[in-house]
Structures are given as C-alpha cells and as structure tokens.
Design a protein around this motif. Structure first.
Motif, short mmCIF file in Angstrom:
data_model
loop_
_atom_site.label_atom_id
_atom_site.label_comp_id
_atom_site.label_asym_id
_atom_site.label_seq_id
_atom_site.Cartn_x
_atom_site.Cartn_y
_atom_site.Cartn_z
N TYR A 3 0.83 -1.20 0.00
CA TYR A 3 0.00 0.00 0.00
C TYR A 3 0.86 1.25 0.00
O TYR A 3 0.56 2.22 -0.69
CB TYR A 3 -0.95 0.00 1.20
CG TYR A 3 -1.97 -1.10 1.14
CD1 TYR A 3 -2.92 -1.15 0.13
CD2 TYR A 3 -1.98 -2.11 2.09
CE1 TYR A 3 -3.86 -2.16 0.06
CE2 TYR A 3 -2.91 -3.13 2.04
CZ TYR A 3 -3.84 -3.15 1.02
OH TYR A 3 -4.76 -4.15 0.96
N THR A 6 2.31 1.64 -3.44
CA THR A 6 1.29 2.09 -4.38
C THR A 6 1.04 3.59 -4.22
O THR A 6 0.97 4.32 -5.21
CB THR A 6 -0.03 1.32 -4.15
OG1 THR A 6 0.22 -0.07 -4.31
CG2 THR A 6 -1.11 1.77 -5.12
N PHE A 46 -7.25 1.54 -5.28
CA PHE A 46 -7.61 0.65 -4.18
C PHE A 46 -9.03 0.10 -4.35
O PHE A 46 -9.29 -1.07 -4.06
CB PHE A 46 -7.48 1.36 -2.84
CG PHE A 46 -6.05 1.58 -2.42
CD1 PHE A 46 -5.04 0.73 -2.82
CD2 PHE A 46 -5.72 2.64 -1.60
CE1 PHE A 46 -3.73 0.94 -2.43
CE2 PHE A 46 -4.42 2.85 -1.20
CZ PHE A 46 -3.42 2.00 -1.61
N ILE A 47 -9.96 0.92 -4.84
CA ILE A 47 -11.33 0.46 -5.06
C ILE A 47 -11.37 -0.59 -6.17
O ILE A 47 -12.01 -1.63 -6.03
CB ILE A 47 -12.26 1.64 -5.38
CG1 ILE A 47 -12.47 2.50 -4.13
CG2 ILE A 47 -13.60 1.16 -5.93
CD1 ILE A 47 -13.20 3.78 -4.38
N SER A 49 -8.92 -2.52 -7.21
CA SER A 49 -8.26 -3.75 -6.78
C SER A 49 -9.12 -4.54 -5.80
O SER A 49 -9.01 -5.76 -5.73
CB SER A 49 -6.90 -3.45 -6.18
OG SER A 49 -7.04 -2.75 -4.96
N ALA A 50 -9.99 -3.86 -5.04
CA ALA A 50 -10.89 -4.57 -4.13
C ALA A 50 -12.04 -5.24 -4.89
O ALA A 50 -12.56 -6.27 -4.45
CB ALA A 50 -11.45 -3.61 -3.09
N LEU A 51 -12.42 -4.67 -6.02
CA LEU A 51 -13.54 -5.24 -6.79
C LEU A 51 -13.13 -6.42 -7.65
O LEU A 51 -13.96 -7.27 -7.96
CB LEU A 51 -14.15 -4.15 -7.69
CG LEU A 51 -14.85 -3.01 -6.96
CD1 LEU A 51 -15.33 -1.97 -7.96
CD2 LEU A 51 -16.01 -3.53 -6.14
N ALA A 54 -9.84 -12.13 -6.38
CA ALA A 54 -8.47 -12.57 -6.15
C ALA A 54 -8.22 -13.98 -6.66
O ALA A 54 -7.08 -14.36 -6.92
CB ALA A 54 -8.13 -12.50 -4.67
#
Length: 60
Positions: A3, A6, A46-47, A49-51, A54
């Motif tokens: 993080y 990034t 970040f949004i 990558s969360a959506l 994985a």
C-alpha cells in the motif's frame, strides 16, 4: 508495504504527469492540484483492486 509503495509511486507519477503536461500546454505547475489528483487516483486504484476477484476462474 504494497500500500505504501502504491501510494508513493502513484503520487510520484501523477505529479510527473501534471508537470510534463503543464509544460507542454504552457501553464504553471501546481503541487497541490497534482497531489489531490494523485490521492484520487490512489483511492480509485484501491477500489478497483478490491472489486477484482483474487481467485483465478476455473477453466473447463
């Protein structure tokens, strides 16, 4: 750690982009505006990558 990296690289690259684009157009460089856009870009990264899931999808 990822993080922090990034955030660092996004802020650095957005500031560089704003400097170069401003120089090409002939306007002045504003650190505050560039950093604000960098923070918005970090939040969007970040949004997104969360959506993204994985797990890899199973192929048939």
């Amino acid at each position: 750690m990822r993080y922090l990296l990034t955030i660092f690289w996004t802020l650095l690259l957005v500031n560089m982009l704003m400097y170069v684009a401003g120089s090409m157009v002939g306007s002045s460089y504003d650190f505050g505006t560039a950093t604000t856009l960098g923070v918005v870009a970090v939040i969007l990264i970040f949004i997104i990558s969360a959506l993204i899931p994985a797990q890899p999808t199973e192929e048939q």
